[in-house]
Structures are given as C-alpha cells and as structure tokens.
Enzyme design. Structure first.
Site, PDB file in Angstrom:
ATOM      1  N   LYS A 102     -10.225  -0.175  10.970  1.00 13.93           N
ATOM      2  CA  LYS A 102     -10.426  -1.404  10.175  1.00 13.93           C
ATOM      3  C   LYS A 102     -10.819  -2.570  11.077  1.00 13.93           C
ATOM      4  O   LYS A 102     -10.994  -3.690  10.633  1.00 13.93           O
ATOM      5  CB  LYS A 102      -9.153  -1.735   9.396  1.00 13.93           C
ATOM      6  N   GLN A 123      -4.259  -4.445   7.342  1.00 11.56           N
ATOM      7  CA  GLN A 123      -5.243  -5.472   6.985  1.00 11.56           C
ATOM      8  C   GLN A 123      -5.035  -6.726   7.822  1.00 11.56           C
ATOM      9  O   GLN A 123      -6.001  -7.433   8.121  1.00 11.56           O
ATOM     10  CB  GLN A 123      -5.135  -5.834   5.493  1.00 11.56           C
ATOM     11  N   HIS A 131       0.875  -1.179   0.000  1.00 12.47           N
ATOM     12  CA  HIS A 131       0.000   0.000   0.000  1.00 12.47           C
ATOM     13  C   HIS A 131       0.917   1.235   0.000  1.00 12.47           C
ATOM     14  O   HIS A 131       2.035   1.188   0.525  1.00 12.47           O
ATOM     15  CB  HIS A 131      -0.828  -0.054   1.294  1.00 12.47           C
ATOM     16  N   CYS A 172      -4.803   2.427  -3.547  1.00 11.56           N
ATOM     17  CA  CYS A 172      -3.544   2.943  -2.971  1.00 11.56           C
ATOM     18  C   CYS A 172      -2.396   1.966  -3.209  1.00 11.56           C
ATOM     19  O   CYS A 172      -1.539   1.763  -2.343  1.00 11.56           O
ATOM     20  CB  CYS A 172      -3.676   3.226  -1.479  1.00 11.56           C
ATOM     21  N   ASP A 181       3.444  -3.925   8.219  1.00 15.91           N
ATOM     22  CA  ASP A 181       2.260  -3.096   8.035  1.00 15.91           C
ATOM     23  C   ASP A 181       1.060  -4.028   8.236  1.00 15.91           C
ATOM     24  O   ASP A 181       0.720  -4.816   7.360  1.00 15.91           O
ATOM     25  CB  ASP A 181       2.281  -2.495   6.618  1.00 15.91           C
TER      26      ASP A 181
END
Ligand code: PLP
Length: 410
Positions: free
Chosen positions: A227, A204, A124, A363, A201
């Site tokens: 999220k 998600q 991303h 993104c 990261d």
C-alpha cells in the site's frame, strides 16, 4: 516536493503500468487503498537484487550472502526510521494481516489477564477476525468503540469502554472503507492508562499519515509494503523492544533460534526470533526502495495532494442520485452509493472506460451492516492521480446513471 496537478501527471511516467491501455483507454487507477502501483525504481531494486546479490541471508560467509544480509538488515533500518522506530523493533511479515495474526497468536503471554479486547466498529476484517478467534481461545469478549453519524469514533464512549477490564486495545489508524482518520494517539493513551496492550492497524495509516510510533506511544503497529508503492508479500510489525523480548515466537524453525538440541531450543535476538525461515529478501529491499521513493517527495506532500484531490472529488460527486459516506477528516478515500445501482455494477461499468474503483464491503462487513448497506463504491487516491482522473470518473458515472434511468439502453 509540493505536488501539483501537472507534476502528478508527470510522476505517472515513473510507473510503467500507466503505459497500459484498458479497452484502448488510458488507465485511471483509483483503487490505491487496495494496493498502490509500483514505481520503476522499486521494480529495478528487486530485479537488481536477483541479478547481482541473490543469496540466502545470515547463513553464508561468502560475499553474496554478506551483501544480501547487509541489504536485508538495512531494509529493517529504513522501515524502522520511516515509522520512528529502531531496526531491531521491526519484524518483516507477509502483510498487515500476518502482523496482526502474529500478535493474536502470541500476545496472551504478555497481556494483563482481563476479559475484554477493545476494537472499533470501523475495523477491517484483518483487525477483527483474528481477535474473534483469540477471544474464543482465551474465553474473552470483544467490545467495540462506536462510530458516530459523522463517521468518526465516539471518544466519550471509548473513554467509558477502555478501563480495568481491557486486556488489549487494537484499533485501525485509518478506515479503509470510509477514510476516517482515527485519533490513535488519544485511544492509545486511554489504553495505556488502563494498563492494556495497545496495537494499531496501520495498513492505511502508514500510507497517508506521517507515522511516529514513539509519538503515538503504541506497543505495536502493523503495515503492508504494497500500500506504500512496495511489493506484495511483505509487511512490517513494529513492536516495542522490551515487549518483543517478552513475546513468545509465532513460527518456529530455522533462523529464529539461537541454540537447538534434540529436545529443545532457545530463541534468537529480536527481530530474528520472529522471522523463521527464509524471508522475502528481495521484497524487503523493494520495500526500502519504496520508502526512499516516498521520501523523495515527502509523505506530508503526498498527503496534502491526496487531500486536494479529495476536496475536488467531493465537490464533483455532489450529484443527484449519489450519496456520500464521508466524514470531515479523511485520508484520500471516499465511499459513495449510487441510487439503485449496485456498487459492483458501478465498478464494473466504469472499468469499461479504463477507470479502476472498488465496489463492495471492503472487508468491513460488520460496518456495512451497521450502515444498513451491502457495500459502497470506493475511490482512493495516490500521488499519481490528477483532477482529470476524477473528471473521467464523473463522466463515466453520469453515463451509467443515464443508462440505468433509460432501463439499460445506452
Ligand atoms: N487493515 C486495513 C485498514 C486495510 O485496509 C487492509 C487492507 O486493505 C488490511 C488491514 C489488510 O492488509 P493486507 O491485505 O495487506 O494484509
């Protein structure tokens, strides 16, 4: 609690937004990778804070301030436990993007002095653009672990790329564009063997895969509350305690100091050293409540339901004129292309039927470039989605395909 189609639909009652109609039709929300909807108990927790406990933290010795400080501290502990870390290893930031920027502004002080930052081709922009700027500031270069044709990473290539030149390895846990789950434990182990700083990261990942940062063995892990059924404007950065102690502050000002003279200052203990100014106190409390919501169901159960929905949708989407961009292991995210219909048109037209999906580059422009497409349609599931949501999407898609075939006539 095992989720079935019936209790997924029942769970929707806990989310006030599903009382809304869109164009007179029930809301069908299939854009959970962008942000999830919020359960009533999270909204209540935020409101309760403002109605009953609102005061600034760490500053007052009166009861309200003590209550606010206690709740904010507890939120660190709840998020820490959720990620398998201690309360003092959790820094509250605005979101994953800010967590990664925090690192991109500070990590040079603790990294080995080498020339490469290793990322993957699936990143991303939030785990790419900060490192591009970092590379420019520190005269370094970025190398990318390639993605294979099946949308998984090439771990053999990773093995060759990660080595004596690697200062930082920063990798996404789950691709927001394609849903691929990366074996971050394996990658982190390669990074550790090379003596690099390892960052995940988890924007998600934390939402779809049970995470234990000690098991992954990464140095840093970033995620966003929004999220995970929590509010926007708050995220977390896990950092290994001994590294957080060595890392210089990112922002300077109130709360992050221990002592200040007219000429200089010393820094507070972690995590306060990284939380300058008044934080998002109510949102941190909302974040903790969102985690409590997840824990009443169990992230494993949520993930299992998302996998079931994914399998159902994959079968239904095998249609003429639709190309799936989907690997074998995915976290409730499916990207697809409709032949000769732009992804934005698809997203905008299904929204006439109350269906929210995402169309675009998600993104991840370089990844779209590699795939040779401007963007995809993306659906992403959560706990409150049902088979009927997918059926409605499929029938809306069929309508759109028919409309385009007929040259715009309905
Ligand atoms: N990384 C990934 C993989 C994401 O999917 C996202 C958001 O979609 C981010 C980073 C950025 O998250 P945020 O916008 O909450 O900072």
């Amino acid at each position: 609690m095992k989720i079935t189609n019936d209790n997924a639909k029942e769970l929707r009652n806990d989310f006030p937004i599903f009382k809304r109609k869109i164009n007179g039709k029930p809301l069908i929300y299939l854009d959970n990778a962008a942000t999830t909807q919020k359960p009533q108990r999270v909204l209540d927790a935020i409101q309760r804070f403002y109605e009953q406990h609102n005061a600034n933290i760490h500053r007052g010795v009166y009861q309200l301030s003590e209550e606010a400080t206690e709740q904010y501290g507890r939120a660190h502990a709840v998020v820490g436990k959720f990620l398998g870390a201690n309360a003092n290893e959790i820094i509250f930031t605005r979101n994953t993007t800010e967590s990664l920027n925090l690192l991109a502004y500070t990590v040079h002080a603790i990294m080995p002095k080498r020339k490469h930052i290793v990322l993957t081709e699936l990143e991303h922009h939030s785990n790419l653009v900060p490192w591009q700027q970092f590379a420019k500031r520190h005269n370094m270069s970025i190398v990318f672990i390639p993605m294979k044709k099946d949308f998984t990473l090439d771990y053999d290539a990773a093995e060759k790329l990660i080595g004596g030149d690697t200062a930082i390895l920063s990798v996404g846990h789950v691709s927001n564009a394609l849903g691929s789950i990366n074996d971050v434990k394996k990658l982190v182990s390669m990074g550790k063997n090379a003596g690099a700083i390892t960052i995940v990261d988890g924007a998600q990942g934390a939402a779809h895969v049970p995470v234990n940062v000690k098991d992954i063995n990464c140095d840093f892990y970033a995620c966003s509350a929004h999220k995970l059924f929590g509010p926007t404007g708050i995220g977390a950065l896990y950092g290994r305690k001994e590294l957080l102690e060595k890392l210089p502050p990112f922002l300077f000002g109130g709360d992050m100091i221990k002592t200040v003279s007219y000429q200089d200052a010393t820094w507070n203990d972690v995590p306060m050293k990284f939380e300058a100014g008044t934080g998002a106190i109510a949102d941190a409390i909302g974040f903790a409540e969102a985690i409590a919501f997840i824990q009443t169901i169990g992230l494993e159960n949520i993930a299992a339901w998302e996998r079931e929905l994914t399998q159902y949708a994959l079968k239904k989407l095998r249609l003429p004129g639709i190309t799936l961009l989907h690997g074998h292991d995915s976290a409730g995210i499916i990207s697809f292309i409709c032949e000769e219909i732009h992804a934005h048109d698809v997203a905008s037209l299904v929204s006439d039927d109350g269906v929210c999906i995402r169309g675009g580059h998600h993104c991840a422009m370089p990844l779209m470039g590699k795939l040779g497409i401007p963007g995809t349609c993306r659906i992403s599931f959560s706990v409150y989605n049902s088979f009927e949501d997918i059926d409605q999407l499929i029938s809306s898609l069929a309508k759109i395909q028919h409309m385009f075939k007929e040259g715009g006539k309905t």
